[in-house]
Design a protein around this motif. Structure first.
Motif, short mmCIF file in Angstrom:
data_model
loop_
_atom_site.label_atom_id
_atom_site.label_comp_id
_atom_site.label_asym_id
_atom_site.label_seq_id
_atom_site.Cartn_x
_atom_site.Cartn_y
_atom_site.Cartn_z
N GLY A 186 2.43 -21.96 -8.44
CA GLY A 186 1.85 -22.33 -7.15
C GLY A 186 1.05 -21.20 -6.55
N GLN A 187 -0.06 -21.54 -5.90
CA GLN A 187 -0.95 -20.55 -5.31
C GLN A 187 -0.26 -19.75 -4.23
OE1 GLN A 187 -3.99 -20.15 -6.65
NE2 GLN A 187 -4.35 -18.35 -5.36
N GLU A 188 0.76 -20.34 -3.60
CA GLU A 188 1.46 -19.64 -2.52
C GLU A 188 2.27 -18.45 -3.03
OE1 GLU A 188 4.37 -22.38 -4.33
OE2 GLU A 188 2.27 -22.57 -3.69
N GLN A 189 2.44 -18.33 -4.35
CA GLN A 189 3.19 -17.21 -4.91
C GLN A 189 2.38 -15.92 -5.01
OE1 GLN A 189 6.51 -17.19 -5.53
NE2 GLN A 189 6.42 -19.23 -4.59
N LEU A 190 1.09 -15.99 -4.70
CA LEU A 190 0.27 -14.79 -4.64
C LEU A 190 0.47 -14.14 -3.27
CD1 LEU A 190 -1.96 -13.20 -6.28
CD2 LEU A 190 -3.62 -14.40 -4.83
N TYR A 191 1.01 -12.93 -3.26
CA TYR A 191 1.27 -12.25 -1.99
C TYR A 191 -0.03 -12.06 -1.21
CZ TYR A 191 6.20 -10.88 -2.40
OH TYR A 191 7.58 -10.88 -2.46
N SER A 192 0.07 -12.25 0.10
CA SER A 192 -1.07 -12.05 0.99
C SER A 192 -1.03 -10.62 1.54
CB SER A 192 -1.01 -13.03 2.16
OG SER A 192 0.08 -12.70 3.03
N PRO A 193 -2.17 -10.12 2.04
CA PRO A 193 -2.18 -8.80 2.67
C PRO A 193 -1.17 -8.70 3.81
CG PRO A 193 -4.42 -9.52 2.28
CD PRO A 193 -3.54 -10.69 1.96
N GLU A 194 -1.06 -9.75 4.61
CA GLU A 194 -0.14 -9.72 5.75
C GLU A 194 1.31 -9.56 5.29
OE1 GLU A 194 -3.90 -11.53 6.98
OE2 GLU A 194 -2.56 -11.90 5.29
N GLU A 195 1.65 -10.16 4.15
CA GLU A 195 3.01 -10.02 3.62
C GLU A 195 3.26 -8.63 3.05
OE1 GLU A 195 4.08 -14.53 2.09
OE2 GLU A 195 2.57 -13.38 0.98
N LEU A 196 2.29 -8.11 2.34
CA LEU A 196 2.51 -6.83 1.66
C LEU A 196 2.56 -5.65 2.63
CD1 LEU A 196 0.39 -7.19 -1.60
CD2 LEU A 196 2.88 -7.17 -1.36
N ILE A 197 1.86 -5.71 3.75
CA ILE A 197 1.92 -4.58 4.68
C ILE A 197 3.25 -4.53 5.41
CG2 ILE A 197 -0.58 -4.43 4.98
CD1 ILE A 197 -0.27 -5.83 7.67
N ARG A 198 4.10 -5.55 5.20
CA ARG A 198 5.45 -5.49 5.76
C ARG A 198 6.44 -4.88 4.76
NH1 ARG A 198 3.98 -10.68 7.99
NH2 ARG A 198 5.10 -11.81 6.34
N PHE A 199 5.98 -4.59 3.54
CA PHE A 199 6.84 -3.94 2.55
C PHE A 199 7.13 -2.50 2.98
CE2 PHE A 199 6.70 -6.23 -1.79
CZ PHE A 199 6.79 -7.46 -1.19
N THR A 200 8.26 -1.99 2.50
CA THR A 200 8.59 -0.57 2.67
C THR A 200 8.63 0.09 1.31
OG1 THR A 200 9.93 -1.03 4.64
CG2 THR A 200 10.30 1.08 3.54
N PRO A 201 7.71 1.04 1.07
CA PRO A 201 6.59 1.41 1.94
C PRO A 201 5.43 0.43 1.77
CG PRO A 201 6.45 2.63 -0.09
CD PRO A 201 7.71 1.81 -0.19
N GLN A 202 4.46 0.54 2.64
CA GLN A 202 3.26 -0.27 2.45
C GLN A 202 2.51 0.20 1.21
OE1 GLN A 202 0.68 -0.30 5.85
NE2 GLN A 202 2.33 -0.61 7.32
N PRO A 203 2.04 -0.69 0.36
CA PRO A 203 1.20 -0.26 -0.75
C PRO A 203 -0.15 0.22 -0.22
CG PRO A 203 1.30 -2.65 -0.66
CD PRO A 203 2.27 -2.15 0.36
N MET A 204 -0.58 1.38 -0.73
CA MET A 204 -1.87 1.94 -0.31
C MET A 204 -2.94 1.75 -1.38
SD MET A 204 -1.35 2.81 2.71
CE MET A 204 -2.79 3.78 3.13
N TYR A 205 -2.50 1.31 -2.54
CA TYR A 205 -3.43 0.98 -3.63
C TYR A 205 -3.05 -0.42 -4.10
CZ TYR A 205 -5.43 0.77 -8.30
OH TYR A 205 -6.11 0.36 -9.42
N ILE A 206 -3.97 -1.38 -3.99
CA ILE A 206 -3.70 -2.75 -4.39
C ILE A 206 -4.71 -3.12 -5.48
CG2 ILE A 206 -3.63 -5.16 -3.68
CD1 ILE A 206 -3.17 -2.40 -1.13
N GLN A 207 -4.18 -3.58 -6.59
CA GLN A 207 -5.02 -3.89 -7.75
C GLN A 207 -4.95 -5.39 -8.06
OE1 GLN A 207 -4.07 -2.96 -12.20
NE2 GLN A 207 -5.04 -1.13 -11.36
N TYR A 208 -6.12 -5.98 -8.23
CA TYR A 208 -6.21 -7.40 -8.61
C TYR A 208 -6.65 -7.49 -10.07
CZ TYR A 208 -5.91 -8.87 -3.69
OH TYR A 208 -5.49 -9.11 -2.39
N GLN A 209 -5.97 -8.37 -10.82
CA GLN A 209 -6.33 -8.58 -12.22
C GLN A 209 -6.64 -10.07 -12.46
OE1 GLN A 209 -3.77 -6.78 -15.14
NE2 GLN A 209 -4.50 -8.07 -16.80
#
Length: 411
Positions: free
Chosen positions: A388-411
């Motif tokens: 499902g497309q909803e399984q792709l994390y959104s920016p809003e979800e990832l910036i709530r991670f600890t720590p925030q990812p500062m490098y995001i790679q799309y493949q």
């Protein structure tokens, strides 16, 4: 006539009277030689040590080849010029070392100065590092590390990278889509991340796999294929069009980082070019890449760090970023022995694919619990969305991670 100068203290550097190669004072050693146009040389180095409180000129021991004796008047004239500069300099601006412009004559250049780099804003660095740690109370984040050299990309920017290879439409979005479509899509992702967090500038990057693991051994039996340099040139030119960073990535197969990393020195001398290494395809002990998951030890990673740090010092570059891909425990061993230097910013990139639950579990086990310097997160347009497309994390979800990812790679 050419001299090497080395400076310390809060002073502005003059434009040297002679052609010169400026190095940090702690790099001065007996292996450096000051070369004359005739091919003669002096060694080791004329070293200027400026103490902010008590300026003084300290000249290291040196010998002058016999052919240079006729030039002694010019040589000591140069010393007098430098001494005169020290006596009159009273600037208080902190200046980082930079390469001096090569002069085409021995004529002094009046009032010329090497442009200064902005000093690192350590207060801003500390504030951002605390912010992206999202209130972690375990003491793991932010990790303890020396401040980077001036010009550091992280944590002052968040990087959004497209990953792939121009020979393959299956290795990533970089290579799957035509150039114009790919760059526009990347710019769209950058805009999404910027809207999600307006406090940190978001910049694009092209992350290119320049050494690919191979199922067949090849002529040298190393199970890896180096891409032609003209492909890397293409990526560098594409990146310039959108003011993007470039990452060169290697999959060593049965080779090693000591052999593969130096192949790309001419690109790594560029300030906008950074590096990535993929333990998944490092087949220590033999075997075909893909038959099992490979590994890098801290020695492998530290060898890469040492090489990059040496280039930074040699060419007076801003810090390099080193991305290390990881999605299992065994892919990286000795994480707590990975070097932390001002010259290299290490990103541990969570590189697994799957649904959100699986990816968050992997993040907690191998990124959050084993901190190095910075965290990265990889998103797969296809493999993450198989359920499902909803399984792709959104920016809003990832910036709530600890720590925030500062490098995001799309493949």
């Amino acid at each position: 006539m050419a001299l090497n100068f080395a400076f310390a203290g809060n002073v502005k550097k003059p434009e040297p009277w002679y052609r010169c190669h400026v190095k940090p004072w702690y790099q001065a050693d007996a292996t450096n030689r000051c070369i004359y146009p005739s091919g003669d040389s002096i060694k080791p180095i004329l070293m200027i040590n400026i103490d902010a409180a008590k300026p003084k000129l300290a000249v290291q021991d040196f010998t002058i080849s016999s052919a240079l004796m006729n030039n002694r008047r010019r040589f000591f004239g140069g010393l007098l010029f430098v001494a005169a500069f020290i006596g009159t300099s009273c600037g208080s601006q902190v200046v980082s070392d930079s390469k001096a412009e090569v002069q085409k004559s021995d004529t002094p250049v009046a009032n010329a100065e090497v442009p200064a780099k902005p000093a690192l804003d350590t207060a801003a660095y500390d504030r951002i590092m605390k912010t992206i740690s999202n209130g972690d109370t375990t003491g793991l984040w932010p990790p303890k590390a020396p401040y980077p050299l001036p010009g550091a990309v992280l944590p002052f920017n968040r990087i959004i990278a497209y990953y792939g290879n121009l020979f393959s439409t299956r290795m990533g979005i970089l290579g799957e889509l035509p150039k114009a479509q790919m760059l526009n899509k990347l710019k769209g992702e950058v805009a999404k991340w910027q809207r999600a967090d307006t406090s940190i500038p978001v910049i694009p990057a092209l992350h290119y796999i320049a050494v690919t693991a191979q199922g067949s051994p090849g002529k040298d039996g190393k199970h890896r294929l180096r891409m032609p340099f003209h492909q890397i040139d293409t990526i560098v030119n594409w990146a310039k069009e959108i003011d993007a960073l470039v990452f060169i990535d290697i999959q060593v197969g049965l080779s090693n980082v000591q052999t593969e990393v130096p192949q790309f020195e001419k690109y790594l001398q560029m300030p906008q070019v950074h590096f990535g290494i993929d333990p998944e395809f490092s087949m220590k002990g033999g075997g075909r890449p893909g038959s099992r998951i490979g590994t890098f030890s801290e020695q492998d990673i530290n060898a890469t760090i040492d090489y990059l740090a040496g280039l930074v010092r040699k060419h007076n570059l801003p810090p390099k970023i080193l991305v290390v891909h990881r999605f299992t425990q065994g892919m990286v061993t000795g994480y707590n022995k990975i070097k932390k230097t001002p010259e290299v910013q290490v990103v541990m990139d969570m590189d697994g694919w799957g649904n959100k639950t699986l990816k968050r579990s992997t993040w907690l086990r191998y990124i959050y619990r084993e901190p190095v310097m910075f965290a990265g997160f990889k998103l797969f347009y296809k493999n993450d969305t198989k359920t499902g497309q909803e399984q792709l994390y959104s920016p809003e979800e990832l910036i709530r991670f600890t720590p925030q990812p500062m490098y995001i790679q799309y493949q």
